[in-house]
Structure formats: C-alpha cells, structure tokens
Enzyme design. Structure first.
Site, short mmCIF file in Angstrom:
data_model
loop_
_atom_site.label_atom_id
_atom_site.label_comp_id
_atom_site.label_asym_id
_atom_site.label_seq_id
_atom_site.Cartn_x
_atom_site.Cartn_y
_atom_site.Cartn_z
N ALA A 14 82.52 42.92 43.89
CA ALA A 14 83.07 43.44 42.64
C ALA A 14 83.32 44.93 42.75
CB ALA A 14 82.10 43.18 41.49
N GLU A 20 84.04 32.02 48.08
CA GLU A 20 84.65 31.17 47.07
C GLU A 20 85.23 32.08 46.00
OE1 GLU A 20 82.93 27.13 45.97
OE2 GLU A 20 82.17 28.51 44.45
N ASN A 70 92.79 34.43 41.18
CA ASN A 70 92.15 35.74 41.26
C ASN A 70 92.95 36.63 42.21
OD1 ASN A 70 90.38 37.93 41.97
ND2 ASN A 70 88.64 36.69 41.31
N TYR A 89 91.50 38.91 50.64
CA TYR A 89 90.86 37.97 51.57
C TYR A 89 91.83 37.51 52.64
CZ TYR A 89 87.30 37.97 47.93
OH TYR A 89 86.35 38.35 47.00
#
Length: 154
Positions: A77, A110, A115, A121
């Site tokens: 985050a 995950e 998102n 990623y």
C-alpha cells in the site's frame, strides 16, 4: 523525483501501517486488514514488513511471507499523495530481493480485478495464473473477483 527510503518494519510500525491502509485502500472493496490481522501475521515465522518513506514521512509498506521455497506478497500500500513517485515499485522490488535472499523460487500475490496495481505487477514480471470469483466483500456486501499473479525468481 524524491528518493524512496526503505527500512525493515516491525510491530512498532503497525499503527502507522493501519493509517496508511486507511488512506490507501478504498473501503468499498474490503481489501484492508485490521491491525489485529497484521499483528497476527507479523508474529508468524517467515513474515517481514518493509516501510517506505519520502522526505521523512512513512508513505507505504509491504508485508510478505515465505514458506519453504515460495513467498507471497500479502499487502502492498502507498498513500495516495505518494503515488506515481516510485514508492510501490521500490517496495515490490525490495520484497523480490528479500525473497530471493531467502531462497524463494516463486513469488505470489493476489489483487482485486480492476486494481490499478496490476500495471505495476505486470511491469515487474508477474503473470496472471488464476482467479477467485467473488473473493473480496465490499462495504455494501458486493463481491469482487481476486486475480492471482506469480513471478519466477530463479
């Protein structure tokens, strides 16, 4: 661009981790963990926490764990004010480096479908390997799919 400083985190950082999650995760999606969940996870063997700061202020974190020769990125985050400044990428690369140092051959994560983090990623070499239908429960009870990604580290 300001240099992102990274440090090893611990239980003393969990209040700030909770504040970062409050800022970073939209409550509509039900992705944030409670402080108790983070404390419980951090107390397990093989779990580590990385804290990122910009200009002396903690702005992000990553929580990961290793089991045998695999690892999982549990949470990543960044505060909205620190986004698009390289913080999440620095945290992810730190997790990858730590996992490699621990002999990990594959790192999993995950993420909720849709998102924006998926771009990061994929850019860092993760590939989609599966999905869980209706995995996340939002604030109003709606369900969201989770997508599983993995990256080979050797």
């Amino acid at each position: 661009m300001t240099l992102t400083e990274l440090r090893e985190g611990g239980t003393q950082d969990l209040v700030e981790v909770s504040h970062i999650m409050e800022d970073a995760f939209d409550a509509r999606f039900g992705e944030a963990w409670t402080g108790a969940q983070c404390l419980g996870m951090l107390s397990l063997p093989g779990v580590w926490l990385v804290i990122a700061s910009l200009d002396g202020q903690d702005v992000g974190f990553a929580l990961a764990r290793v089991i045998a020769d695999e690892a999982e990125l549990l949470l990543l985050a960044t505060r909205p004010s620190a986004r698009r400044r390289g913080v999440a990428g620095a945290l992810l690369r730190a997790v990858v480096a730590e996992a490699q140092g621990r002999g990990v051959v594959q790192l999993h994560l995950e993420v909720r479908e849709g998102n924006d983090a998926v771009r990061l990623y994929r850019r860092e070499g993760f590939e989609k390997v599966g999905e869980r239908k209706n995995y996340y429960r939002g604030k109003m009870g709606q369900a969201f799919d989770a997508h599983t990604y993995a990256r080979e580290l050797r």
